[in-house]
Motif scaffolding. Sequence first.
Motif, short mmCIF file in Angstrom:
data_model
loop_
_atom_site.label_atom_id
_atom_site.label_comp_id
_atom_site.label_asym_id
_atom_site.label_seq_id
_atom_site.Cartn_x
_atom_site.Cartn_y
_atom_site.Cartn_z
N VAL A 270 9.51 2.37 -3.07
CA VAL A 270 8.45 2.90 -2.22
C VAL A 270 7.21 3.06 -3.09
N VAL A 271 6.06 2.71 -2.52
CA VAL A 271 4.79 2.79 -3.25
C VAL A 271 4.28 4.23 -3.20
N THR A 272 4.01 4.80 -4.37
CA THR A 272 3.54 6.18 -4.47
C THR A 272 2.08 6.29 -4.89
N SER A 273 1.43 5.15 -5.12
CA SER A 273 0.00 5.10 -5.44
C SER A 273 -0.73 4.45 -4.26
N SER B 60 0.47 -3.19 -11.24
CA SER B 60 -0.60 -2.24 -10.97
C SER B 60 -0.06 -1.19 -10.01
N GLY B 61 -0.52 0.05 -10.19
CA GLY B 61 -0.06 1.13 -9.34
C GLY B 61 1.25 1.73 -9.82
N SER C 248 0.83 -1.20 0.00
CA SER C 248 0.00 0.00 0.00
C SER C 248 0.87 1.26 0.00
N PHE C 249 0.23 2.40 -0.15
CA PHE C 249 0.93 3.68 -0.22
C PHE C 249 1.90 3.82 0.96
N GLY C 250 3.10 4.27 0.64
CA GLY C 250 4.11 4.56 1.65
C GLY C 250 4.95 3.38 2.09
N VAL C 251 4.58 2.17 1.66
CA VAL C 251 5.40 1.01 2.00
C VAL C 251 6.73 1.14 1.26
N LEU C 252 7.79 1.06 2.05
CA LEU C 252 9.15 1.11 1.50
C LEU C 252 9.80 -0.24 1.79
N ARG C 253 10.23 -0.89 0.74
CA ARG C 253 10.93 -2.18 0.86
C ARG C 253 12.36 -1.97 0.37
#
Length: 182
Positions: free
Chosen positions: A121-124, A77-78, A53-58
């Motif tokens: 990092v997820v930006t969507s 996707s995203g 999800s948004f904001g997850v940084l791996r």
Amino acid sequence: MFIPTEFEGLWIIEPKVFSDARGYFYESFNQQVFEKETGISINFVQDNQSLSSFGVLRGLHLQFGEYAQAKLVRVLSGEVLDVVVDVRPDSPTFGKSFSILLSANNKKQLFIPRGFAHGFVVTSDTAEFFYKCDNFYAPQYEGGIIYNDTELAIDWQVEEKLLIVSERDRKLPTFREFCRKV
């Protein structure tokens, strides 16, 4: 289209997408074309996929030694900001980072050679991230670098207070500490 970067062996791949009223089609990987365009012989042995999800940084993760991995990454996707750090001591770009926006819309891929730490990092709202590896997962050979290392000064493009980082990733060493270990 295969686009070289200033980092030796790091390639941006923009596939030719065929769209019509039904949707789209593209060839996401063709070993013969890849080797012809990059000059790199590759044999992928493992595929991985994650949903975040948004904001997850791996990250920033890598495997080293005989279990080092090259990766071909993309977003199903995203959207994510994908980041790599060159940890090859003899490289002219050693200690430098590279980032690129990968998304389901732009369909760009990034080929990451062995010797790079990798993260995203997820930006969507959410993102499905997919990658191919040329070596198997070996936890005893994995390592990483803390995402907010001051020397690397990576701009993750998401406010720090909004980042969701695993406890394990928060305990990764700094770039200098990592370099002393390997």
